[in-house]
Design a protein around this motif. Structure first.
Motif, PDB file in Angstrom:
ATOM      1  N   UNK A  54      19.679  -6.297   7.320  1.00 26.56           N
ATOM      2  CA  UNK A  54      19.330  -5.357   6.552  1.00 26.56           C
ATOM      3  C   UNK A  54      19.841  -4.163   7.393  1.00 26.56           C
ATOM      4  N   UNK A  55      19.021  -4.468   9.080  1.00 23.57           N
ATOM      5  CA  UNK A  55      19.264  -3.373   9.557  1.00 23.57           C
ATOM      6  C   UNK A  55      20.441  -2.968  10.189  1.00 23.57           C
ATOM      7  N   UNK A  56      20.989  -4.216  10.646  1.00 23.44           N
ATOM      8  CA  UNK A  56      22.412  -4.629  10.651  1.00 23.44           C
ATOM      9  C   UNK A  56      23.544  -3.777  10.450  1.00 23.44           C
ATOM     10  N   UNK A  57      23.695  -4.522   9.149  1.00 19.63           N
ATOM     11  CA  UNK A  57      24.016  -4.553   8.501  1.00 19.63           C
ATOM     12  C   UNK A  57      24.473  -3.065   7.145  1.00 19.63           C
ATOM     13  N   UNK A  58      23.174  -2.800   7.431  1.00 19.03           N
ATOM     14  CA  UNK A  58      23.305  -1.577   6.350  1.00 19.03           C
ATOM     15  C   UNK A  58      22.143  -0.073   6.897  1.00 19.03           C
ATOM     16  N   UNK A  62      19.184   1.813   5.732  1.00 19.53           N
ATOM     17  CA  UNK A  62      18.010   2.063   6.302  1.00 19.53           C
ATOM     18  C   UNK A  62      17.604   3.194   7.441  1.00 19.53           C
ATOM     19  N   UNK A  63      18.522   3.724   7.904  1.00 23.32           N
ATOM     20  CA  UNK A  63      18.090   5.382   8.058  1.00 23.32           C
ATOM     21  C   UNK A  63      17.603   6.256   7.225  1.00 23.32           C
ATOM     22  N   UNK A  64      17.729   6.040   5.927  1.00 28.97           N
ATOM     23  CA  UNK A  64      17.741   7.109   4.803  1.00 28.97           C
ATOM     24  C   UNK A  64      16.816   6.868   4.333  1.00 28.97           C
ATOM     25  N   UNK A  65      16.209   5.440   4.254  1.00 31.53           N
ATOM     26  CA  UNK A  65      14.335   4.795   4.004  1.00 31.53           C
ATOM     27  C   UNK A  65      13.576   5.704   5.164  1.00 31.53           C
ATOM     28  N   UNK A  66      14.247   5.328   5.926  1.00 28.17           N
ATOM     29  CA  UNK A  66      13.176   6.178   7.298  1.00 28.17           C
ATOM     30  C   UNK A  66      12.973   7.714   7.118  1.00 28.17           C
ATOM     31  N   UNK A  67      14.026   8.165   6.800  1.00 24.55           N
ATOM     32  CA  UNK A  67      14.668   9.992   6.724  1.00 24.55           C
ATOM     33  C   UNK A  67      13.502   9.997   5.722  1.00 24.55           C
ATOM     34  N   UNK A  78      17.640  -2.102  15.707  1.00 22.07           N
ATOM     35  CA  UNK A  78      17.803  -3.684  16.247  1.00 22.07           C
ATOM     36  C   UNK A  78      16.836  -4.657  17.234  1.00 22.07           C
ATOM     37  N   UNK A  79      16.592  -3.864  18.525  1.00 21.12           N
ATOM     38  CA  UNK A  79      16.381  -4.458  19.715  1.00 21.12           C
ATOM     39  C   UNK A  79      15.115  -4.683  19.552  1.00 21.12           C
ATOM     40  N   UNK A  80      14.143  -3.705  18.586  1.00 21.85           N
ATOM     41  CA  UNK A  80      12.700  -4.003  18.507  1.00 21.85           C
ATOM     42  C   UNK A  80      12.299  -5.321  18.082  1.00 21.85           C
ATOM     43  N   UNK A 128      19.775  -7.972  -3.065  1.00 22.80           N
ATOM     44  CA  UNK A 128      21.502  -8.286  -2.480  1.00 22.80           C
ATOM     45  C   UNK A 128      21.315  -8.829  -1.142  1.00 22.80           C
ATOM     46  N   UNK A 129      20.520  -8.348  -0.109  1.00 29.14           N
ATOM     47  CA  UNK A 129      19.809  -9.175   1.543  1.00 29.14           C
ATOM     48  C   UNK A 129      19.409  -9.896   1.208  1.00 29.14           C
ATOM     49  N   UNK A 130      18.119 -10.419   0.053  1.00 30.05           N
ATOM     50  CA  UNK A 130      17.304 -11.730  -0.444  1.00 30.05           C
ATOM     51  C   UNK A 130      18.203 -12.503  -1.312  1.00 30.05           C
TER      52      UNK A 130
END
Length: 414
Positions: A54-58, A62-67, A78-80, A128-130
C-alpha cells in the motif's frame, strides 16, 4: 525440522508433538482456524505485506494519512518495514476506524475544510488493497485450478478427513480469509464443502445446511458414515458472496470475477456489506444474519465435548475471536493447538515479545493449550506436514503384517 513447542508448562519435542496431534485428531470433533498466514503459500498476503504494498503503490495516499494525523510519518517509509530495519506495523483496524469516523465528521461539518471526496477515494484504495490481497491467482477464477495449485490446503483437508473414524462428525474449517483457497483445494480432489449455501443455479444462505451431512447408502453399519466432506465457515466473508434484496447468495468464481477484477483495478468501489474488513468495529458487523450465524457455529463448536481446534496463520489480532477462544477454555475437554512462528522460545524476554493475548494464554499453563513455534518451521506449509498421514492410523493392517512376518520368519515380508 527444529521447533519450539510448549504444552501447558511442559516442553515437547517433534516426536511428542506428532503423537499429540495424532491423538487430538482422533477426538470426536476436530477443526482448524485459518488466518491470513495460511494463504501466503497460495499467493495471499499477510497484513505486513499488504501494508508494504500500500505505501509503495499509493505513497501519496499514505502521505495524506500522515499529514492528517491518522498515521505517523515513519509509517509511510517502506524501508522501515524491511527485515533489516523492523518496526511495529500500524494497526490497520484502528486506522480504518479513524478514517471512517473522519469521513462521517467531515460530511457533517459541511462545507468541510478538507477534501471529503479525496478522503473517500483514499479509503477506497486501502480497501481495494485488502481485496486484491485475497484474489490469490487470477487464472484460477476463469477455470478450475489443478489439484497441485493449492497442495498444502489439499494435504490439510485430506489429513483432517483421513483421521475421522466411522460415526465421527466431519471436520470444520473456520477462516478469516476472503479467498477461495479452501474451496478450490477441496474441489480439486473431490471433497464436498458445506459453506451454508444451498442450491445449484441460485445458491442462497441456509444455515440449517450445516446440520446436514452425507452418507453412503450402499454401505452397512457404521461404514455408512464415512467422511469425505468438510464444513467451511468464512467468518469475515468471502469474495464470492453477494447480497440482493436482503438475500445472501454465493456466486461461482467465473460469475464473481468480472466485478472483482474491476474492484482490484480501481474501476469500481468495494462493497462492504459482504466482507468484514480489518477494523476494531468489525465485531459490531458480525451480529448480522450471515456473519452472526457463522460465529454462532464457531462458538458452538468450541463448546462441544471432546473437541480439538488447530490455529494456523492466525496471529491473535482479532479481539472478537480471541474473546471466544478465551471463553471456550471453560470447556474442560477442549484442546487448542496454536502454530505461531513468532513464538521462538520460553525465556522471559522471548515471551515478553509476544502479543498480550498470547502471553495471557501461555501464563495459564494449561495442558489443554499447546503453542508451536520456531520461526518458519511453524508456517502453514510446515504445519500440515506435522499432521499424521491417514496411513498411520491403519494399526490393524500393521498388526497383520507383523503377524505374517512372525509366522513366515521372513523379516522382509510385506
Amino acid at each position: 525440522m527444529t521447533i519450539v513447542c510448549l504444552r501447558g508448562d511442559t516442553a515437547l519435542d517433534e516426536q511428542d508433538l506428532r503423537a499429540h496431534l495424532a491423538a487430538m485428531l482422533r477426538l470426536e470433533n476436530t477443526a482448524v482456524l485459518l488466518g491470513a498466514g495460511a494463504s501466503v503459500a497460495a499467493g495471499g498476503m499477510t497484513i505486513m505485506q499488504l501494508w508494504k504494498d500500500f505505501i509503495r503503490d499509493y505513497a501519496d495516499t499514505a502521505l495524506r494519512f500522515s499529514n492528517d494525523g491518522f498515521i505517523t510519518q515513519e509509517d509511510t517509509v517502506l524501508d522501515n518495514f524491511e527485515r533489516d530495519n523492523p518496526r511495529a506495523l500500524p494497526n490497520i483496524e484502528i486506522l480504518l476506524d479513524q478514517l471512517e469516523m473522519a469521513q462521517i465528521d467531515w460530511h457533517r461539518r459541511k462545507p468541510a475544510s478538507r477534501n471529503l471526496k479525496t478522503l473517500k477515494s483514499d479509503i477506497a484504495l486501502l480497501l481495494k488493497c485488502v481485496v486484491k490481497a485475497a484474489v490469490l491467482d487470477e487464472d484460477a477464477w476463469a477455470k478450475p485450478p489443478a489439484f497441485d495449485r493449492f497442495p498444502y490446503h489439499v494435504k490439510l483437508l485430506q489429513r483432517l478427513i483421513g483421521a475421522r473414524q466411522p460415526g465421527q462428525a466431519s471436520p470444520w474449517v473456520f477462516t478469516t480469509n476472503y479467498d477461495l483457497a479452501v474451496e478450490w483445494a477441496a474441489e480439486s480432489v473431490g471433497i464436498h464443502t458445506h459453506t451454508g449455501f444451498v442450491g445449484i443455479h441460485n445458491r442462497t444462505f441456509s444455515p440449517q445446511s450445516f446440520d446436514l451431512g452425507y452418507r453412503n447408502i450402499n454401505a452397512k453399519g457404521e461404514a455408512r458414515f464415512g467422511c469425505n466432506d468438510v464444513y467451511l465457515a468464512k467468518l469475515h466473508g468471502s469474495l464470492t458472496w453477494q447480497c440482493t434484496d436482503g438475500e445472501y447468495r454465493e456466486l461461482a468464481a467465473p460469475e464473481a470475477w468480472p466485478k472483482l477484477k474491476k474492484i482490484a483495478d480501481g474501476v469500481e468501489a468495494v462493497d462492504e456489506s459482504l466482507m468484514v474488513f480489518p477494523r476494531a468495529a468489525k465485531y459490531l458487523q458480525t451480529v448480522g444474519f450471515l456473519s452472526g450465524e457463522l460465529f454462532r457455529r464457531f462458538s458452538d463448536f468450541l463448546a462441544r465435548p471432546q473437541s480439538c481446534i488447530i490455529l494456523t496463520g492466525y496471529s491473535f489480532g482479532d479481539d472478537h475471536i480471541n474473546r471466544l477462544l478465551r471463553s471456550a477454555l471453560l470447556n474442560p475437554t477442549l484442546q487448542v493447538i496454536a502454530f505461531l512462528p513468532e513464538f521462538i522460545g520460553t525465556d522471559p524476554a522471548q515471551i515478553e515479545a509476544l502479543k498480550p493475548e498470547v502471553k495471557r494464554l501461555i501464563a495459564l499453563k494449561s495442558p489443554r493449550l499447546t503453542f508451536v513455534g520456531g520461526g518458519a518451521n511453524a508456517y502453514f506449509n510446515h504445519m500440515v506436514d506435522f499432521l499424521p498421514d491417514p496411513m498411520l492410523y491403519d494399526l490393524k493392517e500393521q498388526e497383520f503384517r507383523d503377524r505374517i512376518k512372525a509366522i513366515s520368519g521372513d523379516e522382509n515380508a510385506e
